[in-house]
Design an enzyme around this catalytic site. Sequence first.
Site, PDB file in Angstrom:
ATOM      1  N   PRO A  25      14.853 -40.731 -85.831  1.00 51.68           N
ATOM      2  CG  PRO A  25      12.997 -39.788 -86.879  1.00 51.68           C
ATOM      3  CD  PRO A  25      14.077 -40.799 -87.070  1.00 51.68           C
ATOM      4  CG  LEU A  26      15.147 -41.979 -81.045  1.00 49.04           C
ATOM      5  CD1 LEU A  26      16.342 -42.621 -80.342  1.00 49.04           C
ATOM      6  CD2 LEU A  26      13.892 -42.826 -80.848  1.00 49.04           C
ATOM      7  CB  THR A  27      10.618 -36.706 -79.388  1.00 51.84           C
ATOM      8  OG1 THR A  27      10.281 -36.216 -80.686  1.00 51.84           O
ATOM      9  CG2 THR A  27      10.183 -35.708 -78.327  1.00 51.84           C
ATOM     10  CB  ALA A  58       9.968 -34.451 -84.258  1.00 53.41           C
ATOM     11  CD  GLN A 100      11.253 -36.579 -87.875  1.00 57.25           C
ATOM     12  OE1 GLN A 100      11.197 -36.444 -86.651  1.00 57.25           O
ATOM     13  NE2 GLN A 100      10.777 -37.646 -88.490  1.00 57.25           N
ATOM     14  CE1 TYR A 189       3.016 -35.516 -83.428  1.00 61.29           C
ATOM     15  CE2 TYR A 189       4.537 -37.051 -84.462  1.00 61.29           C
ATOM     16  CZ  TYR A 189       3.939 -36.528 -83.316  1.00 61.29           C
ATOM     17  OH  TYR A 189       4.252 -37.028 -82.079  1.00 61.29           O
ATOM     18  NE  ARG A 236      10.943 -42.188 -89.487  1.00 61.61           N
ATOM     19  CZ  ARG A 236      10.932 -42.681 -88.259  1.00 61.61           C
ATOM     20  NH1 ARG A 236      10.413 -41.990 -87.267  1.00 61.61           N
ATOM     21  NH2 ARG A 236      11.454 -43.855 -87.996  1.00 61.61           N
ATOM     22  CB  SER A 305      10.455 -54.215 -84.680  1.00 61.22           C
ATOM     23  OG  SER A 305       9.381 -53.457 -84.186  1.00 61.22           O
ATOM     24  N   GLY A 326      15.595 -46.971 -83.685  1.00 61.09           N
ATOM     25  CA  GLY A 326      15.112 -45.956 -82.749  1.00 61.09           C
ATOM     26  C   GLY A 326      15.448 -46.324 -81.322  1.00 61.09           C
TER      27      GLY A 326
HETATM   28  C1  LIG Z   1      11.481 -42.073 -77.270  1.00 58.13           C
HETATM   29  C2  LIG Z   1      11.011 -42.062 -78.703  1.00 58.13           C
HETATM   30  C3  LIG Z   1      10.934 -40.855 -79.382  1.00 58.13           C
HETATM   31  C4  LIG Z   1      10.550 -40.822 -80.729  1.00 58.13           C
HETATM   32  N1  LIG Z   1      10.550 -39.629 -81.400  1.00 58.13           N
HETATM   33  C5  LIG Z   1      10.311 -39.600 -82.737  1.00 58.13           C
HETATM   34  C6  LIG Z   1      10.447 -38.395 -83.480  1.00 58.13           C
HETATM   35  O1  LIG Z   1      10.810 -37.336 -82.941  1.00 58.13           O
HETATM   36  N2  LIG Z   1      10.182 -38.431 -84.803  1.00 58.13           N
HETATM   37  C7  LIG Z   1       9.799 -39.584 -85.446  1.00 58.13           C
HETATM   38  O2  LIG Z   1       9.574 -39.571 -86.654  1.00 58.13           O
HETATM   39  N3  LIG Z   1       9.687 -40.749 -84.763  1.00 58.13           N
HETATM   40  C8  LIG Z   1       9.952 -40.784 -83.446  1.00 58.13           C
HETATM   41  N4  LIG Z   1       9.894 -41.978 -82.763  1.00 58.13           N
HETATM   42  C9  LIG Z   1       9.703 -43.227 -83.526  1.00 58.13           C
HETATM   43  C10 LIG Z   1      11.062 -43.846 -83.858  1.00 58.13           C
HETATM   44  O3  LIG Z   1      11.802 -43.023 -84.758  1.00 58.13           O
HETATM   45  C11 LIG Z   1      10.900 -45.230 -84.503  1.00 58.13           C
HETATM   46  O4  LIG Z   1      10.054 -45.110 -85.621  1.00 58.13           O
HETATM   47  C12 LIG Z   1      10.312 -46.244 -83.539  1.00 58.13           C
HETATM   48  O5  LIG Z   1      11.002 -46.229 -82.305  1.00 58.13           O
HETATM   49  C13 LIG Z   1      10.404 -47.659 -84.132  1.00 58.13           C
HETATM   50  O6  LIG Z   1      11.762 -48.006 -84.381  1.00 58.13           O
HETATM   51  P1  LIG Z   1      12.534 -49.013 -83.399  1.00 58.13           P
HETATM   52  O7  LIG Z   1      11.748 -50.285 -83.424  1.00 58.13           O
HETATM   53  O8  LIG Z   1      13.914 -49.173 -83.996  1.00 58.13           O
HETATM   54  O9  LIG Z   1      12.533 -48.385 -82.049  1.00 58.13           O
HETATM   55  C14 LIG Z   1      10.213 -42.031 -81.400  1.00 58.13           C
HETATM   56  C15 LIG Z   1      10.258 -43.245 -80.700  1.00 58.13           C
HETATM   57  C16 LIG Z   1      10.650 -43.279 -79.364  1.00 58.13           C
HETATM   58  C17 LIG Z   1      10.733 -44.616 -78.653  1.00 58.13           C
END
Ligand SMILES: Cc1cc2nc3c(=O)[nH]c(=O)nc-3n(C[C@H](O)[C@H](O)[C@H](O)COP(=O)(O)O)c2cc1C
Length: 371
Positions: A25-27, A58, A100, A189, A236, A305, A326
Site C-alpha cells: 500500500p502506498l499513499t 490506505a 486497505q 494508526y 497488516r 527493504s 513499496g
Molecule cells: C510514499 C509511501 C506511501 C506509503 N503509504 C502507505 C500506506 O498507505 N499504507 C501502508 O500500510 N503503508 C504505506 N507505506 C509503507 C509501505 O507500504 C512499505 O511498508 C514501506 O515502503 C517499506 O517497504 P519498501 O522497503 O518495499 O519500500 C508507504 C510508504 C511510502 C514510501
Amino acid sequence: MSLEALFQPLTIGSLEIPNRVVMAPLTRARADDRHVPTPLQGEYYAQRADAGLIISEATAVDPLGMGWYRAPGIWSDEMTTAWKGITNRVHEAGGRIYCQLWHMGRLVLPDYIGGQQPIGPSPIAGEGETMAPPPEDYTGGFLPMKPYVVPREMVQADIDQLVAAYGRGASNAQAAGFDGVEIHGANGYIIDQFLQSKTNRRQDGYGGSIDNRVRLLREVIEAVIAKVDPGRVGLRVSPTSERKGMGDADPGALTEAIGRIAQQYGLAYIHLIEPIASGFMEKPVYPVMDRLRAVFSGTIIQNGSFDGPAAGDAISQRKADAISFGRPYIANPDLVARIRHGLPLADANFDYAYIGEEKGYTDYPTVAPAT
Ligand SMILES: Cc1cc2nc3c(=O)[nH]c(=O)nc-3n(C[C@H](O)[C@H](O)[C@H](O)COP(=O)(O)O)c2cc1C
C-alpha cells in the site's frame, strides 16, 4: 535459482495469485480534495496490474479517521462508485486489488476534521509532525507541516462507532469490486495505537494486558468478516515499529497474540512489516517472524527493504510466502518483469510521492519486455 520462488503461483485464502510479488500500500494523494478517488488512480493501478496482488493505498473508513490531504476514503456511496471505476481498470488489465481499510486515530490534525480533537486510545500525542491541509492561497507544492496533537481518549460509543465504520468500509469495498480487504493495523494508526503498550494506557477492557489491547482488533475483524469472506481478508501489522512515538514492551508476545487471533478467525494473510524500527533499513531482518509462523498457518506477506533476489531467498527459506514492495513500485510500474529479467530498477522522485498529478505518478516508463 531462488528468484524463481517469487514467480510461483500462490493461493492466499480463497484467492489465487500468479506470482508472489505484491504491491505494498502506498499513499500517493491523488484523490480529489473531498477524498473521492479519481480516474488517474485507475490509470496508475492498471499500469501495475501484473503484480500478483495490489494492496490499495490506505483508504479511510470514516471522516474522523482521515487526516491526509487528497488521500481517498470509502465511507460514502460517491467514493464507492469512484472506486468501482478503479477496480474495473485493474481487472480489465488482468490484476487483483485489495482495499486497505484505514483510520488514523490520534494522527489526524484537527485542521482536517473541522477543528475537533482527534480520537485515540489514550491522551498521548504522536511524535513528530505531519502535513496540514493547504492554506487558502495554495497553488501546489509542499504542504505546511504541523505537530501532532493530544487526542481525546475514546469512550465506548467512539469505539462502537469506529468498529461500525470498519464494517461499512468493508461492505463498501466489496460493492466497489475489490477482490478483498486488508485491515490496516500497522504504522501507528488507530488499531496499532490500541495494540502497542506505549500508546495504550487505558484502564478498561481495551487496555493493560495484551489480551485487552488486542480487543479492538478482534472487534474490527468481526465487523469486517461479517461483510467479507475471511478468505479474502488480510491484516497488516508492524509490531516492532517505533515510528511516530510507537513502542511495545514485548513485540514478540504481541505478534503471537495477533497471529492467534488471525488464525482463530481464519484470515487469509498477515502482512508483516518487520524491519522499520525507526526508519527504512538497508536489508530485510526478521525479529518476530518465527513467533508468527508458529501460531498462524495462513499466508505471510513480508515487507520492508526487499529487492528481487532478497525476496526470492526469503521465500525459498520459508521466511515468507510472498513479498510486498513499496518504494520500488513508485518508479517501476513493470516491477514484476524487471525483477524476472534482472533489469535495473528506476529511482523514484520523492518530491511527487505525496503530492501532484500525473508527474511522478503515472509517467514512469515501462522498459521490460512483457512477461
Ligand atoms: C510514499 C509511501 C506511501 C506509503 N503509504 C502507505 C500506506 O498507505 N499504507 C501502508 O500500510 N503503508 C504505506 N507505506 C509503507 C509501505 O507500504 C512499505 O511498508 C514501506 O515502503 C517499506 O517497504 P519498501 O522497503 O518495499 O519500500 C508507504 C510508504 C511510502 C514510501
